[in-house]
Design a protein around this motif. Structure first.
Motif, PDB file in Angstrom:
ATOM      1  N   ALA A  86       0.991  -1.228   0.136  1.00  0.00           N
ATOM      2  CA  ALA A  86      -0.077  -0.119   0.519  1.00  0.00           C
ATOM      3  C   ALA A  86       1.133   1.029   0.171  1.00  0.00           C
ATOM      4  CB  ALA A  86      -0.863   0.157   1.195  1.00  0.00           C
ATOM      5  N   THR A  87       1.670   1.059   0.788  1.00  0.00           N
ATOM      6  CA  THR A  87       2.754   2.287   0.980  1.00  0.00           C
ATOM      7  C   THR A  87       3.470   2.605  -0.117  1.00  0.00           C
ATOM      8  OG1 THR A  87       3.468   1.794   3.292  1.00  0.00           O
ATOM      9  CG2 THR A  87       4.730   3.687   2.816  1.00  0.00           C
ATOM     10  N   ALA A  88       4.296   1.492  -0.662  1.00  0.00           N
ATOM     11  CA  ALA A  88       4.676   1.416  -2.600  1.00  0.00           C
ATOM     12  C   ALA A  88       3.840   1.999  -2.978  1.00  0.00           C
ATOM     13  CB  ALA A  88       4.805   0.052  -2.252  1.00  0.00           C
ATOM     14  N   THR A  89       2.498   2.169  -3.346  1.00  0.00           N
ATOM     15  CA  THR A  89       1.453   1.945  -4.541  1.00  0.00           C
ATOM     16  C   THR A  89       1.531   3.361  -3.787  1.00  0.00           C
ATOM     17  OG1 THR A  89       0.607   0.222  -3.842  1.00  0.00           O
ATOM     18  CG2 THR A  89      -1.230   1.878  -5.058  1.00  0.00           C
TER      19      THR A  89
ATOM     20  N   THR B 242      10.215 -12.106   3.880  1.00  0.00           N
ATOM     21  CA  THR B 242       9.277 -11.478   3.123  1.00  0.00           C
ATOM     22  C   THR B 242      10.601 -13.328   1.816  1.00  0.00           C
ATOM     23  OG1 THR B 242      12.202 -12.319   3.056  1.00  0.00           O
ATOM     24  CG2 THR B 242      11.381  -9.697   2.959  1.00  0.00           C
ATOM     25  N   ASN B 243      10.327 -14.512   2.856  1.00  0.00           N
ATOM     26  CA  ASN B 243       9.974 -15.645   2.441  1.00  0.00           C
ATOM     27  C   ASN B 243       8.190 -15.966   2.804  1.00  0.00           C
ATOM     28  OD1 ASN B 243      13.030 -15.763   2.462  1.00  0.00           O
ATOM     29  ND2 ASN B 243      13.236 -16.757   4.341  1.00  0.00           N
ATOM     30  N   ARG B 244       7.881 -15.724   3.568  1.00  0.00           N
ATOM     31  CA  ARG B 244       6.108 -16.044   3.714  1.00  0.00           C
ATOM     32  C   ARG B 244       5.982 -15.141   2.331  1.00  0.00           C
ATOM     33  NH1 ARG B 244       4.811 -16.480   9.914  1.00  0.00           N
ATOM     34  NH2 ARG B 244       5.786 -14.132  10.091  1.00  0.00           N
ATOM     35  N   GLN B 245       5.829 -13.950   1.573  1.00  0.00           N
ATOM     36  CA  GLN B 245       5.197 -12.901   1.101  1.00  0.00           C
ATOM     37  C   GLN B 245       6.330 -12.984  -0.095  1.00  0.00           C
ATOM     38  OE1 GLN B 245       2.374 -12.915   1.470  1.00  0.00           O
ATOM     39  NE2 GLN B 245       1.824 -13.860   3.877  1.00  0.00           N
ATOM     40  N   ALA B 246       7.147 -13.421  -0.408  1.00  0.00           N
ATOM     41  CA  ALA B 246       7.615 -13.725  -1.908  1.00  0.00           C
ATOM     42  C   ALA B 246       6.961 -12.816  -2.500  1.00  0.00           C
ATOM     43  CB  ALA B 246       7.980 -14.679  -2.304  1.00  0.00           C
ATOM     44  N   LEU B 247       5.307 -12.649  -2.920  1.00  0.00           N
ATOM     45  CA  LEU B 247       4.739 -12.526  -3.862  1.00  0.00           C
ATOM     46  C   LEU B 247       4.670 -10.607  -3.518  1.00  0.00           C
ATOM     47  CD1 LEU B 247       3.871 -13.537  -7.127  1.00  0.00           C
ATOM     48  CD2 LEU B 247       1.559 -14.076  -5.938  1.00  0.00           C
ATOM     49  N   ASN B 248       4.608 -10.575  -2.351  1.00  0.00           N
ATOM     50  CA  ASN B 248       4.248  -8.917  -1.760  1.00  0.00           C
ATOM     51  C   ASN B 248       6.304  -8.805  -2.443  1.00  0.00           C
ATOM     52  OD1 ASN B 248       1.466  -8.449  -1.612  1.00  0.00           O
ATOM     53  ND2 ASN B 248       1.656  -9.065   0.593  1.00  0.00           N
ATOM     54  N   VAL B 249       7.291  -9.380  -2.196  1.00  0.00           N
ATOM     55  CA  VAL B 249       8.253  -8.412  -1.930  1.00  0.00           C
ATOM     56  C   VAL B 249       8.459  -7.654  -3.637  1.00  0.00           C
ATOM     57  CG1 VAL B 249      10.529  -8.659  -2.027  1.00  0.00           C
ATOM     58  CG2 VAL B 249       9.296  -9.278  -0.436  1.00  0.00           C
ATOM     59  N   TYR B 250       7.720  -8.480  -4.416  1.00  0.00           N
ATOM     60  CA  TYR B 250       7.978  -8.520  -6.122  1.00  0.00           C
ATOM     61  C   TYR B 250       6.719  -7.566  -6.722  1.00  0.00           C
ATOM     62  CZ  TYR B 250       9.574  -8.921 -10.753  1.00  0.00           C
ATOM     63  OH  TYR B 250       9.563  -8.760 -12.186  1.00  0.00           O
ATOM     64  N   ARG B 251       6.218  -7.637  -5.928  1.00  0.00           N
ATOM     65  CA  ARG B 251       5.172  -6.180  -6.144  1.00  0.00           C
ATOM     66  C   ARG B 251       5.570  -5.324  -5.569  1.00  0.00           C
ATOM     67  NH1 ARG B 251      -0.006 -10.019  -3.998  1.00  0.00           N
ATOM     68  NH2 ARG B 251      -0.193 -10.728  -5.688  1.00  0.00           N
ATOM     69  N   MET B 252       6.457  -5.007  -4.000  1.00  0.00           N
ATOM     70  CA  MET B 252       6.628  -3.463  -4.030  1.00  0.00           C
ATOM     71  C   MET B 252       7.552  -3.558  -5.194  1.00  0.00           C
ATOM     72  SD  MET B 252       7.047  -4.325   0.102  1.00  0.00           S
ATOM     73  CE  MET B 252       6.953  -5.956   0.695  1.00  0.00           C
ATOM     74  N   LYS B 253       8.607  -4.380  -5.141  1.00  0.00           N
ATOM     75  CA  LYS B 253      10.022  -3.893  -5.984  1.00  0.00           C
ATOM     76  C   LYS B 253       9.106  -3.020  -8.339  1.00  0.00           C
ATOM     77  CE  LYS B 253      13.136  -6.616  -4.559  1.00  0.00           C
ATOM     78  NZ  LYS B 253      13.657  -8.086  -3.929  1.00  0.00           N
ATOM     79  N   LEU B 254       8.035  -3.729  -8.620  1.00  0.00           N
ATOM     80  CA  LEU B 254       7.030  -3.352  -9.715  1.00  0.00           C
ATOM     81  C   LEU B 254       6.860  -1.726  -8.806  1.00  0.00           C
ATOM     82  CD1 LEU B 254       4.671  -6.161 -10.730  1.00  0.00           C
ATOM     83  CD2 LEU B 254       6.658  -5.520 -12.317  1.00  0.00           C
ATOM     84  N   LEU B 255       6.512  -1.114  -8.395  1.00  0.00           N
ATOM     85  CA  LEU B 255       5.421  -0.196  -7.214  1.00  0.00           C
ATOM     86  C   LEU B 255       6.790   0.621  -7.448  1.00  0.00           C
ATOM     87  CD1 LEU B 255       2.749  -2.015  -5.323  1.00  0.00           C
ATOM     88  CD2 LEU B 255       2.440  -0.503  -7.437  1.00  0.00           C
ATOM     89  N   GLY B 256       8.535   0.301  -7.603  1.00  0.00           N
ATOM     90  CA  GLY B 256       9.336   1.139  -7.665  1.00  0.00           C
ATOM     91  C   GLY B 256       9.676   0.945  -6.330  1.00  0.00           C
ATOM     92  N   ALA B 257       9.205   0.652  -5.202  1.00  0.00           N
ATOM     93  CA  ALA B 257       9.835   0.538  -3.404  1.00  0.00           C
ATOM     94  C   ALA B 257      11.332  -0.619  -3.870  1.00  0.00           C
ATOM     95  CB  ALA B 257       8.993   0.141  -2.826  1.00  0.00           C
ATOM     96  N   LYS B 258      12.168   0.149  -2.670  1.00  0.00           N
ATOM     97  CA  LYS B 258      12.787  -0.876  -2.183  1.00  0.00           C
ATOM     98  C   LYS B 258      13.015  -1.191  -1.457  1.00  0.00           C
ATOM     99  CE  LYS B 258      17.575   0.609  -1.277  1.00  0.00           C
ATOM    100  NZ  LYS B 258      19.280   1.595  -1.519  1.00  0.00           N
ATOM    101  N   VAL B 259      13.039  -3.105  -1.205  1.00  0.00           N
ATOM    102  CA  VAL B 259      12.311  -3.624  -0.251  1.00  0.00           C
ATOM    103  C   VAL B 259      13.871  -4.213   0.592  1.00  0.00           C
ATOM    104  CG1 VAL B 259      11.446  -5.769   1.052  1.00  0.00           C
ATOM    105  CG2 VAL B 259      10.353  -4.180  -1.446  1.00  0.00           C
ATOM    106  N   HIS B 260      14.214  -3.816   1.929  1.00  0.00           N
ATOM    107  CA  HIS B 260      15.592  -4.669   2.978  1.00  0.00           C
ATOM    108  C   HIS B 260      15.192  -5.303   3.813  1.00  0.00           C
ATOM    109  CE1 HIS B 260      17.720  -0.555   2.041  1.00  0.00           C
ATOM    110  NE2 HIS B 260      16.653  -0.334   1.870  1.00  0.00           N
ATOM    111  N   ALA B 261      15.206  -6.465   3.047  1.00  0.00           N
ATOM    112  CA  ALA B 261      14.904  -7.834   4.083  1.00  0.00           C
ATOM    113  C   ALA B 261      15.529  -7.468   5.664  1.00  0.00           C
ATOM    114  CB  ALA B 261      15.568  -9.568   3.498  1.00  0.00           C
ATOM    115  N   VAL B 262      15.145  -7.333   6.485  1.00  0.00           N
ATOM    116  CA  VAL B 262      15.965  -6.956   7.960  1.00  0.00           C
ATOM    117  C   VAL B 262      16.067  -8.432   8.810  1.00  0.00           C
ATOM    118  CG1 VAL B 262      14.920  -6.290   9.958  1.00  0.00           C
ATOM    119  CG2 VAL B 262      14.351  -5.241   8.621  1.00  0.00           C
TER     120      VAL B 262
END
Lengths: 400, 256
Positions: A122-125, A143-163
């Motif tokens: 939502a934030t990336a959107t 990020t493992n449990r919700q890999a699809l959402n990680v890719y979704r965020m990247k598609l939206l132009g966000a940078k995703v940091h795995a903590v």
């Protein structure tokens, strides 16, 4: 405003407050001032209303679940369809508000934590829409449990940091986002995803989410000419529940029920049932209820739902629980998964596994209520993101 | 005058920080002794916490390892009490508020007095929330040490006026990022503190080299070495004691 009043403002009974490092106080104060300035600004309200309507798809529908009602044989069940919002959950309400606020404040970058990934998406959107840079912090395990959402965020132009620190889940993502904010406050706003954290976040997030309850009221008045007898919502940090509850707090005849993640059961050590099993403490900037040990070490929590896998609860919920105004009930993984499957089959609606916790409790509650009584379930999100995990839970192998 | 303030009399104070119980309580105990011997004027000990979000990931790892090694608030108190036979310099606890709150605020203060803890720094207890423990700190004579940051004039004044022990001036990473002259900003902050109150003013000192220390003590009454000592402990583990000792001696020489 006197110091004392400012302090009181962020309190819900003894809960709430601003337990944050001095470094962050400047940023939090800046946000407080900006919010006070814009929250009643006609232009801001108009812009946000337009975004809610034209972009997010508000008002979300209030759907009469007729088959479910007949099947359970008790209270009438309505579903508040937050799952039909753009990005698939209630999270969009809050981020449109906060990212618009960030823009008004002249910030060029937003950062956010995410558990299941819904708030991150939502934030990336919103950031993509408003032309703002976006970075999301997400526990490595999530990020493992919700890999699809990680890719979704990247598609939206966000940078995703795995903590990778701590338990590598939502609480660690919050820690890391706080750290990042204190490193870079000048051009960055922390868009917090739930009714938690230091004041003013619990208030701001509630204010942007309270439209859920306001719509339930007017939609139900139109349909049934009365208020609901019970509003049921799932609770992690508690933003969708607070959004659904807030407008009804003053209507004492409306039962407010929050459903916590009981994981493998509240008598095991694998749960995230903060109200049932937690105690008062101070963490993530707020005094509230937390799952913790005798020395105040925050406990690793567990739920099948990444969005409810958080060791605390928003301070206003803690107060509602203390006053007895709202009731908080534990729902296990198994009950939630059954409800996930049940709603899919009976109404053709696949709920988010988070929201399935609320469906599960409503299933127990409805048969015990009268036929002229009404339950509204806040269906906070859609379940597409969970399908693979539920298949795994049921031992079904899916090759994507 | 509190023992903490006394430690600043006629000298620039050196205040090393270590996370309690990292890598083990035995090593922490040895470090207290050798750091005193090497010239530490006060010592800060961190009570390990599961989620030290106000500090960097390196310190978080130290906290996690201390907890995994079995360190608890009670065991740390016991160790400090034991070490007090040799360690005479003021010892300050640096802890998040939750370990104090959960332990019981009054019980915590009583234990501080009993075990020889002279003060507490609570990074997640800003001015707005310090009444959580300030009355009890005063009742038990444990100094509540405050933190200020540059460019927050009103807050610096308010904080300094009510401060005890010493005041910690911390930098703001976002200012450094913008290319602000942090040295100048810190000097201005120290000047504001002095305008508001007669209290020692200490800066964070995170370099392994003595040069930065020399510059800082021209402005400040002392330096607190936060991450540098921790870096040595992480690097050398159980064998860190002589390295920390040598480092503290070197910095003390530079800043005295």
């Amino acid at each position: 405003m006197s110091e004392k009043n400012r302090k009181k403002k962020g309190r819900y009974g003894e809960y709430g407050g601003q337990y944050i490092p001095e470094t962050l106080m400047c940023a939090v104060q800046e946000l407080t001032d900006a919010y006070e300035r814009y929250k009643n600004d006609p232009e801001f309200i108009q812009e946000l209303t337009k975004l809610f309507r034209d972009y997010a798809g508000r008002p979300s529908m209030l759907y009469y679940a007729e088959k479910m009602t007949k099947d359970l044989g008790g209270a009438k069940i309505y579903l508040k369809r937050e799952d039909l919002n753009h990005t698939g959950s209630h999270k969009i309400n809050n981020v449109l508000g906060q990212v618009l606020l960030a823009k008004k404040m002249g910030k060029t970058r937003v950062i956010a934590e995410t558990g299941a990934g819904q708030h991150g998406v939502a934030t990336a959107t919103a950031a993509a829409l408003m032309g703002i840079e976006c970075e999301i912090f997400m526990g490595k395990e999530d990020t493992n449990r919700q890999a699809l959402n990680v890719y979704r965020m990247k598609l939206l132009g966000a940078k995703v940091h795995a903590v990778t620190s701590g338990t590598q889940t939502l609480k660690d993502a919050v820690n890391e986002t706080m750290r990042e904010w204190s490193r870079r406050m000048d051009d960055t706003l922390y868009v917090l995803g739930s009714v938690m954290g230091p004041h003013p976040f619990p208030m701001i997030v509630r204010d942007f989410q309270k439209i859920i309850g306001e719509e339930i009221r007017s939609q139900l008045m139109e349909r049934e000419g009365k208020l609901p007898d019970a509003v049921v919502a799932c609770v992690g940090g508690g933003s969708n529940a607070m959004g659904a509850f807030y407008d009804f707090i003053k209507d004492l005849e409306v039962r407010l029920i929050g459903c916590e993640a009981a994981g493998h059961g509240i008598d095991t050590d694998r749960h995230a049932a903060t109200v049932a099993k937690g105690s008062t403490g101070v963490f993530h900037g707020m005094k509230s209820l937390f799952c913790q040990d005798e020395y105040g070490q925050i406990a690793p929590v567990y739920s099948i739902s990444a969005g409810l896998d958080y060791p605390g609860i928003g301070p206003e919920h803690a107060q509602l629980a203390k006053e007895g105004r709202a009731q908080y009930v534990p729902v296990t993984d198994e009950e939630a998964v059954e409800a996930f499957e049940y709603l899919s089959r009976i109404e053709g609606i696949i709920p988010a596994i988070e929201s399935a916790h609320a469906v599960a409790y409503a299933k127990k509650l409805a048969p015990a209520m009268k036929k002229d009584e009404i339950i509204v379930i806040n269906l906070s999100g859609r379940g597409d993101k969970d399908v693979a995990a539920i298949a795994r839970y049921r031992g079904v192998k899916i090759y994507e | 005058m509190s023992r903490v303030k006394e430690a600043f009399q006629d000298k620039k104070a050196l205040i090393p920080f270590i996370t309690g119980g990292y890598p083990s309580l035995e090593v922490t105990k040895k470090l207290l002794s050798v750091m005193q011997e090497a010239g530490a004027d006060l010592i800060e000990i961190g009570i390990p916490f599961s989620d030290p979000a106000a500090e960097g990931v390196e310190i978080q790892e130290a906290n996690e390892r201390a907890l995994a090694a079995g360190c608890t608030t009670d065991k740390l108190f016991d160790m400090v009490k034991e070490s007090r036979k040799e360690v005479k310099v003021p010892v300050i606890y640096r802890t998040y508020f939750n370990p104090i709150y959960t332990y019981g605020k009054e019980k915590f203060m009583k234990r501080c007095v009993e075990c020889g803890i002279d003060g507490v720094i609570v990074p997640d207890l800003p001015y707005e929330e310090k009444d959580e423990i300030l009355p009890m700190c005063r009742q038990y004579g444990v100094d509540l040490i405050s933190i200020v940051v540059p460019f927050s004039k009103e807050r610096i004044f308010r904080t300094a006026e009510e401060a005890e022990g010493y005041i910690y001036c911390v930098s703001r990473p976002d200012l450094e990022r913008k290319g602000e002259k942090i040295q100048t900003a810190l000097a201005e902050t120290a000047a504001l503190v002095r305008e508001a109150a007669d209290i020692p003013c200490v800066a964070d000192y995170d370099s392994l080299e003595p040069e930065q220390g020399r510059t800082l003590v021209k402005i400040f009454d002392g330096v607190a070495v936060h991450s540098a000592v921790m870096e040595l402990i992480s690097r050398y583990g159980e064998a860190c004691v002589p390295h920390v000792s040598e480092y503290v001696r070197k910095i003390k020489e530079a800043v005295k």
